[in-house]
Motif scaffolding. Structure first.
Motif, PDB file in Angstrom:
ATOM      1  N   MET A   1       0.848  -1.190   0.000  1.00 37.06           N
ATOM      2  CA  MET A   1       0.000   0.000   0.000  1.00 37.06           C
ATOM      3  C   MET A   1       0.888   1.246   0.000  1.00 37.06           C
ATOM      4  SD  MET A   1      -2.875   1.158   2.769  1.00 37.06           S
ATOM      5  CE  MET A   1      -3.852   2.640   2.464  1.00 37.06           C
ATOM      6  N   ALA A   2       0.609   2.162  -0.903  1.00 38.61           N
ATOM      7  CA  ALA A   2       1.422   3.366  -1.022  1.00 38.61           C
ATOM      8  C   ALA A   2       0.636   4.578  -0.568  1.00 38.61           C
ATOM      9  CB  ALA A   2       1.864   3.557  -2.469  1.00 38.61           C
ATOM     10  N   GLY A   3       1.340   5.550   0.030  1.00 40.93           N
ATOM     11  CA  GLY A   3       0.715   6.806   0.409  1.00 40.93           C
ATOM     12  C   GLY A   3      -0.013   6.737   1.739  1.00 40.93           C
ATOM     13  N   ASP A   4      -0.480   7.893   2.165  1.00 38.37           N
ATOM     14  CA  ASP A   4      -1.227   8.031   3.405  1.00 38.37           C
ATOM     15  C   ASP A   4      -2.715   7.958   3.075  1.00 38.37           C
ATOM     16  OD1 ASP A   4      -2.661   9.010   5.606  1.00 38.37           O
ATOM     17  OD2 ASP A   4      -0.983  10.238   6.267  1.00 38.37           O
ATOM     18  N   PRO A   5      -3.435   6.917   3.555  1.00 38.40           N
ATOM     19  CA  PRO A   5      -4.843   6.784   3.161  1.00 38.40           C
ATOM     20  C   PRO A   5      -5.709   7.952   3.599  1.00 38.40           C
ATOM     21  CG  PRO A   5      -4.284   5.242   4.924  1.00 38.40           C
ATOM     22  CD  PRO A   5      -2.997   5.825   4.429  1.00 38.40           C
ATOM     23  N   VAL A   6      -5.378   8.568   4.739  1.00 40.69           N
ATOM     24  CA  VAL A   6      -6.192   9.681   5.223  1.00 40.69           C
ATOM     25  C   VAL A   6      -6.023  10.905   4.327  1.00 40.69           C
ATOM     26  CG1 VAL A   6      -6.575  11.277   7.149  1.00 40.69           C
ATOM     27  CG2 VAL A   6      -6.168   8.844   7.594  1.00 40.69           C
TER      28      VAL A   6
ATOM     29  N   GLY B   1      -6.322   9.127   0.231  1.00 38.06           N
ATOM     30  CA  GLY B   1      -7.439   8.263  -0.099  1.00 38.06           C
ATOM     31  C   GLY B   1      -6.980   6.886  -0.541  1.00 38.06           C
ATOM     32  N   VAL B   2      -7.948   5.995  -0.728  1.00 36.99           N
ATOM     33  CA  VAL B   2      -7.683   4.611  -1.137  1.00 36.99           C
ATOM     34  C   VAL B   2      -8.541   4.309  -2.366  1.00 36.99           C
ATOM     35  CG1 VAL B   2      -7.747   2.191  -0.435  1.00 36.99           C
ATOM     36  CG2 VAL B   2      -7.290   3.981   1.273  1.00 36.99           C
ATOM     37  N   PRO B   3      -7.947   3.778  -3.446  1.00 35.00           N
ATOM     38  CA  PRO B   3      -8.767   3.401  -4.606  1.00 35.00           C
ATOM     39  C   PRO B   3      -9.870   2.418  -4.195  1.00 35.00           C
ATOM     40  CG  PRO B   3      -6.441   3.332  -5.163  1.00 35.00           C
ATOM     41  CD  PRO B   3      -6.511   3.523  -3.679  1.00 35.00           C
TER      42      PRO B   3
ATOM     43  N   LEU C   1      -8.500  -3.624  -4.643  1.00 38.33           N
ATOM     44  CA  LEU C   1      -7.383  -4.485  -5.000  1.00 38.33           C
ATOM     45  C   LEU C   1      -6.576  -4.747  -3.738  1.00 38.33           C
ATOM     46  CD1 LEU C   1      -6.096  -2.909  -8.336  1.00 38.33           C
ATOM     47  CD2 LEU C   1      -7.424  -5.022  -8.057  1.00 38.33           C
ATOM     48  N   ALA C   2      -6.089  -5.974  -3.582  1.00 39.26           N
ATOM     49  CA  ALA C   2      -5.315  -6.312  -2.395  1.00 39.26           C
ATOM     50  C   ALA C   2      -4.103  -5.397  -2.241  1.00 39.26           C
ATOM     51  CB  ALA C   2      -4.875  -7.771  -2.463  1.00 39.26           C
ATOM     52  N   GLU C   3      -3.502  -5.003  -3.362  1.00 42.65           N
ATOM     53  CA  GLU C   3      -2.294  -4.172  -3.303  1.00 42.65           C
ATOM     54  C   GLU C   3      -2.570  -2.757  -2.794  1.00 42.65           C
ATOM     55  OE1 GLU C   3      -1.878  -2.644  -7.865  1.00 42.65           O
ATOM     56  OE2 GLU C   3      -1.945  -4.801  -7.549  1.00 42.65           O
ATOM     57  N   ASP C   4      -3.832  -2.355  -2.776  1.00 44.41           N
ATOM     58  CA  ASP C   4      -4.176  -1.009  -2.310  1.00 44.41           C
ATOM     59  C   ASP C   4      -4.498  -0.956  -0.822  1.00 44.41           C
ATOM     60  OD1 ASP C   4      -3.870   0.157  -4.824  1.00 44.41           O
ATOM     61  OD2 ASP C   4      -5.923  -0.348  -5.412  1.00 44.41           O
ATOM     62  N   LEU C   5      -4.381  -2.092  -0.138  1.00 46.46           N
ATOM     63  CA  LEU C   5      -4.660  -2.166   1.289  1.00 46.46           C
ATOM     64  C   LEU C   5      -3.428  -2.674   2.028  1.00 46.46           C
ATOM     65  CD1 LEU C   5      -8.223  -3.752   1.208  1.00 46.46           C
ATOM     66  CD2 LEU C   5      -7.669  -1.361   1.671  1.00 46.46           C
ATOM     67  N   PRO C   6      -3.319  -2.436   3.334  1.00 43.30           N
ATOM     68  CA  PRO C   6      -2.166  -2.939   4.092  1.00 43.30           C
ATOM     69  C   PRO C   6      -2.076  -4.456   4.051  1.00 43.30           C
ATOM     70  CG  PRO C   6      -3.379  -1.292   5.376  1.00 43.30           C
ATOM     71  CD  PRO C   6      -4.219  -1.607   4.179  1.00 43.30           C
ATOM     72  N   ASP C   7      -0.848  -4.975   4.059  1.00 45.37           N
ATOM     73  CA  ASP C   7      -0.646  -6.419   4.078  1.00 45.37           C
ATOM     74  C   ASP C   7      -1.021  -7.025   5.423  1.00 45.37           C
ATOM     75  OD1 ASP C   7       0.313  -6.473   1.448  1.00 45.37           O
ATOM     76  OD2 ASP C   7       2.373  -6.044   2.108  1.00 45.37           O
ATOM     77  N   ASP C   8      -0.760  -6.287   6.508  1.00 41.83           N
ATOM     78  CA  ASP C   8      -1.061  -6.785   7.846  1.00 41.83           C
ATOM     79  C   ASP C   8      -2.574  -6.813   8.068  1.00 41.83           C
ATOM     80  OD1 ASP C   8      -1.623  -5.970  10.930  1.00 41.83           O
ATOM     81  OD2 ASP C   8       0.131  -7.270  10.750  1.00 41.83           O
ATOM     82  N   PRO C   9      -3.159  -7.979   8.392  1.00 38.05           N
ATOM     83  CA  PRO C   9      -4.608  -8.068   8.548  1.00 38.05           C
ATOM     84  C   PRO C   9      -5.177  -7.114   9.590  1.00 38.05           C
ATOM     85  CG  PRO C   9      -3.663 -10.266   8.379  1.00 38.05           C
ATOM     86  CD  PRO C   9      -2.517  -9.296   8.504  1.00 38.05           C
ATOM     87  N   ARG C  10      -4.454  -6.876  10.682  1.00 42.68           N
ATOM     88  CA  ARG C  10      -4.973  -5.973  11.710  1.00 42.68           C
ATOM     89  C   ARG C  10      -5.028  -4.539  11.207  1.00 42.68           C
ATOM     90  NH1 ARG C  10      -0.978  -7.658  16.463  1.00 42.68           N
ATOM     91  NH2 ARG C  10       0.385  -7.573  14.638  1.00 42.68           N
TER      92      ARG C  10
END
Length: 358
Positions: A1-6, A9-11, A26-35
């Motif tokens: 995940m790139a950038g600051d979501p706040v 934003g997030v696609p 897309l999985a790549e647009d979210l953090p890898d860590d489930p928490r």
């Protein structure tokens, strides 16, 4: 995940799939860590808040959902689909179930995001449902290489019509339709059939709980004794079905069955688990339809099964046509596959901005 979501934003694409609505990523647009991922999605939805006023959730479990999609590394599979059920007034995230309604949107989303190349007229792709390890084939119209959401297919619980999406779902050869191996089990003095044909469900006779099958979801939700009784059975059914402690989970779904009233196969009221579904989920219907076809199962004595064609599963807002094939192998194990027709529609595509903190 790139950038600051706040800040950035997030696609995100909001899609109505079947009788549900969810945020697709897309999985790549979210953090890898489930928490970290779950905390971000709760902030996007506006949970915890019964109105979800500070997010994109719709103040109901059917509209507080997320789908995470990625290219699959498994041979013969095009994309992987992870479903997350986000709480509304509680900051919880469920991963033990999948969602057959949002499944209808996975194929179109994969084409929209370039994970799969569209065919000239109709596209079919294979989807692995990571929550349950089941596999689905989705087929939908893509004239000129673009998803066509328009069409003349109507489904009960959704206004208007839209483009047809065919879904074929099958479980692995090692999985039984009956997780306990029994056609019926007894829980808290009630005979129950525990079924999983894509969705773990518990089938119960409505009459044993003072329910006729004509009640509205709001009526049933207003009966605390009923809700408490079903929750007690659900918590005991979870370990029996191999789901472990389901106290904080949204499976299994609880079904009260009664004789059909509108020319269908069976009448249902579904607790999902604490709210009552206004319609019925795709895989819920597939599990119910498979269950009532088993000799001696709860509801089989009430069902009016057609010789040919789909089993019409009655629900509070209409009927759901469920096509299932139920077989028993040489060792006596029951298995099933299902076919359903759904629709989906892209509502918006852009970037969603989560609130800074829970």
């Amino acid at each position: 995940m790139a950038g600051d979501p706040v800040l950035d934003g997030v696609p995100c694409m909001l899609i109505r799939g079947g009788t549900s609505k969810g945020a697709f990523f897309l999985a790549e647009d979210l953090p890898d860590d489930p928490r970290e991922r779950d905390a971000l999605l709760l902030r996007i939805m506006g949970t915890p808040d019964p109105r979800q006023v500070d997010g994109i959730g719709g103040a109901h479990p059917l509209t507080s959902k997320a789908a995470i999609v990625s290219r699959s590394e498994m041979a013969g599979i095009d994309v992987d689909y992870l479903f997350l059920q986000l709480g509304v007034d509680e900051a919880v995230v469920g991963t033990t179930q999948t969602c057959g309604n949002l499944l209808a949107g996975v194929g179109p989303f994969a084409v929209e995001r370039g994970l799969v190349d569209a065919e000239a007229s109709t596209t079919s792709l294979r989807i692995r449902m990571l929550n349950t390890d089941d596999v689905a084939t989705a087929t939908f119209a893509t004239p000129d290489g673009r998803v066509d959401y328009d069409g003349d297919v109507g489904i009960d619980g959704v206004p208007g019509t839209a483009g047809r999406i065919d879904l074929d779902v099958g479980s692995g050869p090692e999985r039984s339709l009956l997780p306990t191996g029994n056609v019926t089990d007894t829980i808290d003095g009630h005979e129950a059939t525990l079924v999983s044909n894509g969705m773990p469900v518990v089938l119960l006779r409505a009459s044993e709980f003072g329910v006729t099958g004509e009640e509205t979801p709001e009526d049933l939700e207003s009966r605390p004794e009923l809700v408490e009784a079903l929750e007690g059975i659900r918590r005991q059914a979870g370990p029996l079905m191999g789901l472990g402690d389901v106290t904080g989970q949204t499976v299994p779904k609880m079904f009260l069955l009664s004789a059909p009233r509108a020319g269908g196969a069976i009448s249902t009221r579904a607790f999902i688990p604490h709210r009552v579904h206004a319609a019925i989920g795709v895989l819920m219907a597939a599990s119910v339809a498979a269950g009532i076809r088993l000799p001696g199962a709860v509801g089989s004595e009430l069902a009016l099964l057609p010789d040919d064609g789909p089993d019409l599963i009655e629900h509070p807002s209409g009927v759901f046509p469920a096509r299932v094939s139920v077989t028993r192998d040489d060792e006596g194990t029951w298995r099933a596959t299902s076919t359903s027709i759904r629709t989906a529609r892209k509502i918006f595509d852009g970037r969603v901005f989560p609130r800074p903190r829970l």
